[in-house]
Structures are given as structure tokens and as C-alpha cells.
Design a protein around this motif. Structure first.
Motif, PDB file in Angstrom:
ATOM      1  N   GLY A  63      60.411  70.680 -52.143  1.00  0.00           N
ATOM      2  CA  GLY A  63      59.587  71.327 -51.081  1.00  0.00           C
ATOM      3  C   GLY A  63      60.402  71.609 -49.832  1.00  0.00           C
ATOM      4  N   ILE A  64      61.134  72.762 -49.596  1.00  0.00           N
ATOM      5  CA  ILE A  64      62.093  72.842 -48.399  1.00  0.00           C
ATOM      6  C   ILE A  64      61.382  73.150 -47.297  1.00  0.00           C
ATOM      7  N   GLY A  65      59.905  74.398 -47.051  1.00  0.00           N
ATOM      8  CA  GLY A  65      59.361  74.800 -46.056  1.00  0.00           C
ATOM      9  C   GLY A  65      59.749  73.274 -45.207  1.00  0.00           C
ATOM     10  N   LEU A  66      58.918  73.772 -43.694  1.00  0.00           N
ATOM     11  CA  LEU A  66      58.674  73.005 -42.992  1.00  0.00           C
ATOM     12  C   LEU A  66      57.117  72.025 -43.326  1.00  0.00           C
ATOM     13  N   PRO A  67      56.360  72.751 -43.866  1.00  0.00           N
ATOM     14  CA  PRO A  67      55.298  72.175 -43.794  1.00  0.00           C
ATOM     15  C   PRO A  67      55.191  71.391 -45.145  1.00  0.00           C
ATOM     16  N   GLY A  90      68.255  76.798 -37.093  1.00  0.00           N
ATOM     17  CA  GLY A  90      67.810  76.627 -37.607  1.00  0.00           C
ATOM     18  C   GLY A  90      66.585  77.512 -37.745  1.00  0.00           C
ATOM     19  N   PRO A  91      65.546  76.697 -38.612  1.00  0.00           N
ATOM     20  CA  PRO A  91      63.786  77.444 -39.004  1.00  0.00           C
ATOM     21  C   PRO A  91      63.539  77.620 -37.635  1.00  0.00           C
ATOM     22  N   ASP A  92      63.062  79.226 -37.985  1.00  0.00           N
ATOM     23  CA  ASP A  92      61.530  79.676 -36.757  1.00  0.00           C
ATOM     24  C   ASP A  92      60.712  79.359 -36.706  1.00  0.00           C
ATOM     25  N   SER A  93      60.135  78.741 -37.576  1.00  0.00           N
ATOM     26  CA  SER A  93      58.781  78.889 -37.830  1.00  0.00           C
ATOM     27  C   SER A  93      58.392  78.437 -38.967  1.00  0.00           C
ATOM     28  N   PHE A  94      57.207  78.304 -39.171  1.00  0.00           N
ATOM     29  CA  PHE A  94      55.767  78.113 -40.912  1.00  0.00           C
ATOM     30  C   PHE A  94      54.666  78.354 -41.221  1.00  0.00           C
ATOM     31  N   ARG A 116      74.041  55.992 -38.288  1.00  0.00           N
ATOM     32  CA  ARG A 116      73.869  55.726 -40.043  1.00  0.00           C
ATOM     33  C   ARG A 116      73.474  54.695 -40.772  1.00  0.00           C
ATOM     34  N   ALA A 117      72.751  55.765 -41.744  1.00  0.00           N
ATOM     35  CA  ALA A 117      72.565  54.010 -42.674  1.00  0.00           C
ATOM     36  C   ALA A 117      73.751  53.890 -43.669  1.00  0.00           C
ATOM     37  N   GLU A 118      73.964  53.213 -44.246  1.00  0.00           N
ATOM     38  CA  GLU A 118      75.481  53.013 -45.163  1.00  0.00           C
ATOM     39  C   GLU A 118      75.081  52.380 -46.286  1.00  0.00           C
ATOM     40  N   GLY A 149      64.272  64.285 -39.140  1.00  0.00           N
ATOM     41  CA  GLY A 149      64.356  65.757 -39.238  1.00  0.00           C
ATOM     42  C   GLY A 149      63.257  65.169 -39.183  1.00  0.00           C
ATOM     43  N   ILE A 150      62.310  66.847 -39.619  1.00  0.00           N
ATOM     44  CA  ILE A 150      60.919  67.067 -39.973  1.00  0.00           C
ATOM     45  C   ILE A 150      60.050  66.353 -40.327  1.00  0.00           C
ATOM     46  N   THR A 151      60.736  65.934 -42.206  1.00  0.00           N
ATOM     47  CA  THR A 151      60.145  64.934 -42.562  1.00  0.00           C
ATOM     48  C   THR A 151      59.904  63.304 -41.822  1.00  0.00           C
ATOM     49  N   GLY A 152      61.201  62.802 -41.882  1.00  0.00           N
ATOM     50  CA  GLY A 152      60.856  61.485 -41.535  1.00  0.00           C
ATOM     51  C   GLY A 152      60.881  61.451 -39.769  1.00  0.00           C
ATOM     52  N   ILE A 197      65.915  55.782 -37.642  1.00  0.00           N
ATOM     53  CA  ILE A 197      67.350  56.129 -37.261  1.00  0.00           C
ATOM     54  C   ILE A 197      67.692  57.587 -38.117  1.00  0.00           C
ATOM     55  N   GLU A 198      68.894  57.203 -37.019  1.00  0.00           N
ATOM     56  CA  GLU A 198      68.776  58.673 -37.165  1.00  0.00           C
ATOM     57  C   GLU A 198      70.546  59.156 -36.508  1.00  0.00           C
ATOM     58  N   ALA A 199      71.599  59.932 -37.869  1.00  0.00           N
ATOM     59  CA  ALA A 199      72.836  59.588 -37.674  1.00  0.00           C
ATOM     60  C   ALA A 199      73.473  60.544 -36.472  1.00  0.00           C
ATOM     61  N   ALA A 200      72.774  61.683 -36.030  1.00  0.00           N
ATOM     62  CA  ALA A 200      72.751  62.867 -34.847  1.00  0.00           C
ATOM     63  C   ALA A 200      72.887  62.001 -33.533  1.00  0.00           C
ATOM     64  N   GLY A 212      67.397  67.297 -36.821  1.00  0.00           N
ATOM     65  CA  GLY A 212      67.380  67.776 -38.036  1.00  0.00           C
ATOM     66  C   GLY A 212      67.468  69.302 -37.827  1.00  0.00           C
ATOM     67  N   LYS A 213      67.345  70.047 -38.524  1.00  0.00           N
ATOM     68  CA  LYS A 213      68.116  71.086 -39.036  1.00  0.00           C
ATOM     69  C   LYS A 213      67.166  72.049 -37.628  1.00  0.00           C
ATOM     70  N   ILE A 214      65.888  71.613 -37.291  1.00  0.00           N
ATOM     71  CA  ILE A 214      65.045  72.287 -36.335  1.00  0.00           C
ATOM     72  C   ILE A 214      65.809  72.049 -34.740  1.00  0.00           C
TER      73      ILE A 214
HETATM   74  C1  LIG Z   1      69.136  78.662 -41.998  1.00  0.00           C
HETATM   75  C2  LIG Z   1      68.007  77.654 -42.542  1.00  0.00           C
HETATM   76  C3  LIG Z   1      67.097  78.345 -41.578  1.00  0.00           C
HETATM   77  C4  LIG Z   1      65.573  77.613 -42.638  1.00  0.00           C
HETATM   78  N1  LIG Z   1      64.591  78.205 -42.181  1.00  0.00           N
HETATM   79  C5  LIG Z   1      63.108  78.070 -42.306  1.00  0.00           C
HETATM   80  C6  LIG Z   1      61.706  78.308 -42.022  1.00  0.00           C
HETATM   81  O1  LIG Z   1      61.969  79.318 -40.810  1.00  0.00           O
HETATM   82  N2  LIG Z   1      60.868  78.499 -41.658  1.00  0.00           N
HETATM   83  C7  LIG Z   1      60.826  76.540 -42.638  1.00  0.00           C
HETATM   84  O2  LIG Z   1      59.501  76.386 -43.006  1.00  0.00           O
HETATM   85  N3  LIG Z   1      61.374  75.881 -43.429  1.00  0.00           N
HETATM   86  C8  LIG Z   1      62.670  77.077 -42.935  1.00  0.00           C
HETATM   87  N4  LIG Z   1      63.874  76.203 -43.353  1.00  0.00           N
HETATM   88  C9  LIG Z   1      63.595  74.949 -44.100  1.00  0.00           C
HETATM   89  C10 LIG Z   1      64.188  73.927 -43.649  1.00  0.00           C
HETATM   90  O3  LIG Z   1      63.842  73.949 -42.070  1.00  0.00           O
HETATM   91  C11 LIG Z   1      63.846  72.508 -43.864  1.00  0.00           C
HETATM   92  O4  LIG Z   1      63.888  72.338 -45.577  1.00  0.00           O
HETATM   93  C12 LIG Z   1      63.871  70.890 -43.248  1.00  0.00           C
HETATM   94  O5  LIG Z   1      64.221  71.517 -41.566  1.00  0.00           O
HETATM   95  C13 LIG Z   1      64.270  69.952 -43.767  1.00  0.00           C
HETATM   96  O6  LIG Z   1      63.572  68.855 -42.701  1.00  0.00           O
HETATM   97  P1  LIG Z   1      64.230  67.129 -43.224  1.00  0.00           P
HETATM   98  O7  LIG Z   1      63.701  66.397 -42.170  1.00  0.00           O
HETATM   99  O8  LIG Z   1      63.896  67.058 -45.216  1.00  0.00           O
HETATM  100  O9  LIG Z   1      66.242  67.055 -43.819  1.00  0.00           O
HETATM  101  P2  LIG Z   1      66.766  67.230 -42.305  1.00  0.00           P
HETATM  102  O10 LIG Z   1      66.154  68.569 -41.172  1.00  0.00           O
HETATM  103  O11 LIG Z   1      68.450  67.752 -43.676  1.00  0.00           O
HETATM  104  O12 LIG Z   1      66.430  65.885 -41.284  1.00  0.00           O
HETATM  105  C14 LIG Z   1      67.176  64.934 -42.302  1.00  0.00           C
HETATM  106  C15 LIG Z   1      68.236  64.244 -40.987  1.00  0.00           C
HETATM  107  O13 LIG Z   1      68.374  63.017 -41.453  1.00  0.00           O
HETATM  108  C16 LIG Z   1      69.920  62.065 -41.522  1.00  0.00           C
HETATM  109  N5  LIG Z   1      70.677  62.009 -41.743  1.00  0.00           N
HETATM  110  C17 LIG Z   1      71.197  62.179 -42.601  1.00  0.00           C
HETATM  111  N6  LIG Z   1      72.199  60.472 -43.635  1.00  0.00           N
HETATM  112  C18 LIG Z   1      71.324  59.827 -42.712  1.00  0.00           C
HETATM  113  C19 LIG Z   1      71.247  58.289 -42.726  1.00  0.00           C
HETATM  114  N7  LIG Z   1      72.509  57.786 -43.592  1.00  0.00           N
HETATM  115  N8  LIG Z   1      71.568  56.940 -41.197  1.00  0.00           N
HETATM  116  C20 LIG Z   1      70.625  58.172 -40.610  1.00  0.00           C
HETATM  117  N9  LIG Z   1      70.693  59.597 -40.392  1.00  0.00           N
HETATM  118  C21 LIG Z   1      70.906  60.342 -41.657  1.00  0.00           C
HETATM  119  C22 LIG Z   1      70.399  63.821 -40.890  1.00  0.00           C
HETATM  120  O14 LIG Z   1      71.422  63.578 -39.149  1.00  0.00           O
HETATM  121  C23 LIG Z   1      69.403  64.573 -39.937  1.00  0.00           C
HETATM  122  O15 LIG Z   1      69.010  64.778 -39.159  1.00  0.00           O
HETATM  123  C24 LIG Z   1      65.407  76.814 -42.880  1.00  0.00           C
HETATM  124  C25 LIG Z   1      66.720  75.542 -43.151  1.00  0.00           C
HETATM  125  C26 LIG Z   1      67.927  76.688 -42.671  1.00  0.00           C
HETATM  126  C27 LIG Z   1      69.129  75.696 -43.161  1.00  0.00           C
END
Ligand SMILES: Cc1cc2nc3c(=O)[nH]c(=O)nc-3n(C[C@H](O)[C@H](O)[C@H](O)COP(=O)(O)OP(=O)(O)OC[C@H]3O[C@@H](n4cnc5c(N)ncnc54)[C@H](O)[C@@H]3O)c2cc1C
Length: 469
Positions: free
Chosen positions: A448-452, A63-67, A256-258, A14-17, A40-43, A48-50
Motif C-alpha cells: 500500500g502506498i498511502g501514508l496509513p 509531497g503528500p499533503d494528508s492521509f 546510505r546502506a549499500e 520515510g514514514i515507513t522506517g 540509517i537515512e541516505a538524505a 522521505g516523500k514528506i
Molecule cells: C507527490 C506525491 C503525493 C502523495 N500524496 C499522498 C497523500 O496525500 N496521502 C498519502 O497517504 N500518500 C501520498 N503519497 C504516497 C506517500 O507519500 C508514499 O507512499 C510514502 O510517503 C512512502 O513512504 P516510505 O517511507 O515507504 O518511502 P519514502 O518516503 O520514499 O522513504 C524512503 C527513504 O529511504 C531512504 N533511502 C533509500 N535508499 C536508501 C539506502 N540505500 N540507505 C539509506 N536510506 C535510503 C530515502 O532517502 C527515503 O528517505 C504521495 C506520494 C507522492 C510522490
């Protein structure tokens, strides 16, 4: 003597990784560290949510549309990737609160429901006179002694009274976290309000004096506070993937990491195909409940077990322009708790993001589900669509059928940081690092849950890991 190559693994694409991997490569280059990086990405896709869908000239974000433009996390990443020219700003526009059957304008100049200018509040139908007087009395309240964390709801009720909170602040803030503001930690979600109180005593006074809420740059007329990419939010995902691969990273999708074990200085990640990946350092950019599973026999991260996750869905609905009579100007509405709808908020996407819909068409994006009301996301797509269309018809005159509807579910997607979250995260991280000093945690479960915020956590984790290696 040539320096040894460091093997580093990022789990989660996802954006964090992705941000963590990007900064690992960049900082290692700058410091002359030789890095062998695996992500490593499970999907079978990154992001991720983008998740951006392109269809019939529409750009639909599942999922998210902006930041938020004012926060550094995405701004720095965008700059590092050279994507500044791809950015677009949201259109500024009126937001409404659906209360009962009526859309009430959010009083002009308020920031997340907190008034910057009190005069638009005086004419607002959202508050009674006594509610307005109580909210204005905030100017006179003393500064409290700095306290431990408290809930978002308790903080704003203490400052402005219940009416402003229930009718305006709650619908706006709860929309961001899909949660219950009386349980959400202020320190972990909106710490800037706490700082305003400490620095200026009154929020009404402080919010006019401080650029904390708007960012360093004043907005141009007609511009909103959000940014995205004109080609869709996944522009950043594709650019990150390209940058990582061009610098030699291995990206394993559908893997997937297990389990995570340590053996002297090395960490062994067991993958779902039974293979074992050895690393000197690991960044876990996955939700807390997934990270916890990797260390199952050790019982790490239990401090965070009482953090609930809300399940939500988005429903994007496109119409021909002539089939919708939308008499109100603006960019969308949020829903107050006293209103009986499936929809918790709705963006009039074609207005907020004109690039998202072709000429002559409209695009609406409704949010469904919040903590405590998640049944709606378990019903079928057609039932969700029907419920959303019924709700949209309450707010505008829709004559024809939609051109298409896209329903996207996000189970356990929105962590609800409880009061005291920050301290518990610090404890959990410290405990994990005593046994696994080469593991960093980052992502929406923690800081923090926002993309930034997520991008920033990726950067911080990269720097901390390289430091330790
Ligand atoms: C509907 C919705 C709308 C949103 N709108 C906004 C917005 O407009 N603006 C904003 O700033 N934020 C928004 N957010 C919040 C933001 O999208 C998320 O907090 C952010 O994208 C999370 O990123 P992440 O990388 O931490 O997690 P994720 O995007 O969840 O990525 C985690 C990744 O890890 C992978 N993974 C999980 N387990 C394993 C494993 N064991 N091995 C390998 N891979 C694994 C998953 O497949 C996934 O791809 C929204 C969230 C949602 C759900």
C-alpha cells in the motif's frame, strides 16, 4: 543472567522506517527486550516523500499533503505520539472532473466515483443516458465466483460499463496511483471494493449498507475524509525523530546502506563510507529496487521486477486573492484521460486546507506526470510552471502573476502494483527470509502506498522482527 542487547537497524527514514523504529522501541520496552536501535537515512533529512515548506505564512506540501482519517495506520501513530490536538480535517467540498475544456461536478455522495445515491448521477453531464442506464444495471448483476486478482479497470468495467469508468472512476482512482487502472491490481489497491462485491453482490447496494468506505465515525457536516497537521505534515516526522532520540536511538543521516550480507546469526550492512554495521535484525523501509540492490549477488526480489514506478511532480502556485476569479465552489479537480493538459489533478489547497494560506491569498497544487506520460517532469522548472499556469487558466480567470511557484519532482515514486502483486510480494519475502531470516521488508513497494498503509507496514515489520529475535 541478564538478557543480551539486540542490535536492530532500520534502513530508510520515510514514514515507513520511522514508524518501524517507533514501534520497535515501544514493543521492545513493553516486552522487556533491550534494544540498540540505529536508523540509517541516505538524505540529510528525515521524512522521505514528506516534505513541508513554510514560506510567507503559507504551508506548502511538496509531497503528500494528508492521509485518510479512517485508516488505523496513521491514527495509531498520531495517538502514540500524543499529536491528536495538532490534527485538522480537510474541508468537504465539491470535486470536479475536467473533461475537454469543462469542469463537471463529481456527482454528490459518490465514493471514489461509485454512486452511493443515484439521483445526482441522473443530472450529471459526465455520462450519456445509456451510460447511466448501464451503470444502474449494476444493481442487477449477479455475484461472480471469487476469482484470482484482476485489474481495477476490468473490475469496474465489469460492474458499471466503460462510460462511468472512463469519465469518473478512472480520473479519480488513477489520480491516487498516477497509474493505468487497466494494469493496477484490484487486490493490492482497492480491496474494499472486491469485499463489497463478495459480501453484498452489488457495489451500489453494498456501499450504502457498509461503513467500509467511510470509517466507523460519521463525518461532521463540512468535514472531509482526510487529515493533516495544522503546522504541516512534517509535524509527525519531527515528533517521531524526537521520540526515537529520547529513547536512545542513533539516527545516521546522509548515510546510505549499500550491501547486506549474512554471517551466521549476524547481518552485516556495508555503508557508503565503507564501514560495516552489524545487526541481529534489519527492517528495510526503502523502495523495492533499492532493497534489491543490497542483495545484488543473490538475485532476491526479482519477482517484483515487472512492477513499474511512475515519476510525478507537484507544482504549488500562490496568488493574491484579488488576482484570481474562481467562480466555482469546491476543493479541486481531476482530469479525464481524453483531456489534453499537462496537469493530471489540481487541489484548491486554500479551500481544502484553510490553514495552508494566509488571509487574502490562494494556493493551488497541481499534479503533473503519470505512468506513460512522464516527459513533463524532465523539462525545466520554468517550462513546467508555464504549462501548469496555462492549464489553470483554462479552469479559472487568473489576472496577475503568481506570488511564487514551487516545483517538486519525485522520480520513480509511485509503484504501480500489477495484477498478482500480493502473491508475488509474499513469494519474494519468503524467499528472502530463507537466506536472511532477520530481514523484514516494508514500505510503499509492497503493501500500500498511502501514508496509513506505510505506517501500518512499519508497525507490522517491527512486531515480526521482535518476534523472530
Ligand atoms: C507527490 C506525491 C503525493 C502523495 N500524496 C499522498 C497523500 O496525500 N496521502 C498519502 O497517504 N500518500 C501520498 N503519497 C504516497 C506517500 O507519500 C508514499 O507512499 C510514502 O510517503 C512512502 O513512504 P516510505 O517511507 O515507504 O518511502 P519514502 O518516503 O520514499 O522513504 C524512503 C527513504 O529511504 C531512504 N533511502 C533509500 N535508499 C536508501 C539506502 N540505500 N540507505 C539509506 N536510506 C535510503 C530515502 O532517502 C527515503 O528517505 C504521495 C506520494 C507522492 C510522490
Amino acid at each position: 543472567m541478564t538478557e543480551r542487547t539486540r542490535k536492530v537497524t532500520v534502513v530508510g527514514g520515510g514514514i515507513t522506517g520511522l514508524s518501524a523504529a517507533f514501534y520497535l522501541q515501544r514493543q521492545a520496552r513493553e516486552r522487556g527486550i533491550r534494544l540498540e536501535l540505529t536508523l540509517i537515512e541516505a538524505a540529510h533529512r528525515l521524512g522521505g516523500k514528506i516534505q513541508t515548506v513554510r514560506r510567507d505564512g503559507f504551508i506548502v506540501e511538496r509531497g503528500p499533503d494528508s492521509f485518510l482519517a479512517r485508516k488505523a495506520g496513521m491514527r495509531d501513530l498520531v495517538k502514540g505520539l500524543g499529536l491528536e490536538n495538532e490534527l485538522v480535517r480537510s474541508a468537504a467540498g465539491q470535486t470536479y472532473v475536467l473533461s475537454g475544456e469543462e469542469l463537471h461536478p463529481v456527482p454528490g455522495g459518490s465514493i471514489l466515483g461509485v454512486p452511493r445515491d443515484f439521483s445526482p448521477f441522473l443530472s450529471s453531464g459526465l455520462l450519456s443516458w445509456s451510460g447511466k442506464v448501464r451503470a444502474a444495471a449494476e444493481l442487477m448483476l449477479p455475484k461472480p465466483a471469487p476469482e484470482a486478482d484482476e485489474s481495477v479497470g476490468a473490475f469496474f468495467r465489469r460492474r458499471f460499463g466503460g462510460e462511468l469508468v472512463d469519465n469518473l472512476i478512472e480520473p479519480l482512482l488513477a489520480g491516487i496511483y498516477a497509474g493505468d487502472i487497466d494494469r493496477l491490481s484490484l487486490e493490492s489497491t482497492f480491496p474494499q471494493f472486491r469485499r463489497l462485491e463478495q459480501e453484498h453482490r452489488s457495489l451500489l447496494y453494498g456501499i450504502r449498507k457498509s461503513s467500509m468506505m467511510t470509517g466507523p465515525q460519521p463525518l461532521n457536516p463540512g468535514e472531509g475524509i482526510y487529515q493533516t497537521f495544522r503546522g504541516g505534515l512534517d509535524t509527525v516526522v519531527r515528533a517521531l525523530e524526537e521520540a526515537l532520540v529520547s529513547q536512545g536511538a542513533a539516527i545516521l543521516k546522509g548515510v546510505r546502506a549499500e550491501r547486506c550480507e549474512t554471517e551466521r546469526e549476524t547481518m552485516n550492512l556495508t555503508l557508503n563510507d565503507g564501514s560495516v554495521l552489524q545487526s541481529d535484525g534489519i527492517i528495510l523501509a526503502v523502495p523495492h529496487f533499492m532493497a534489491k540492490k543490497l542483495f545484488k549477488p543473490h538475485g532476491f526480489l526479482e519477482e517484483l521486477d515487472d512492477m513499474p514506478f511512475a515519476t510525478v511532480a507537484t507544482v504549488s502556485v500562490a496568488f493574491r486573492e484579488e488576482d484570481v476569479d474562481q467562480h466555482l465552489e469546491g476543493t479541486g479537480f481531476v482530469v479525464s484521460r481524453n483531456t489534453d493538459t499537462a496537469v493530471t489533478a489540481c487541489t484548491w489547497t486554500h479551500r481544502k486546507w484553510p490553514h495552508s494560506a494566509p488571509e487574502g491569498h490562494t494556493l493551488f497544487r497541481a499534479y503533473v506526470g503519470r505512468r506513460g506520460n512522464e516527459m513533463i517532469v524532465d523539462i525545466s522548472d520554468s517550462e513546467i510552471s508555464k504549462a501548469v499556469l496555462e492549464d489553470l487558466r483554462k479552469t479559472m480567470d487568473i489576472r496577475g502573476e503568481p506570488e511564487f511557484v514551487i516545483v517538486s519532482r519525485f522520480p520513480n515514486a509511485m509503484p504501480q502494483y500489477p495484477v498478482g502483486h500480493k502473491d508475488r510480494v509474499a513469494e519474494a519475502k519468503a524467499e528472502l527470509q530463507r537466506k536472511f531470516p532477520g530481514v523484514e521488508l516494508a514500505g510503499s513497494s509492497y503493501g500500500g502506498i498511502g501514508l496509513p498503509d506505510c505506517a501500518e507496514q512499519g508497525k507490522t515489520a517491527a512486531a515480526a522482527l521482535l518476534e523472530r529475535l
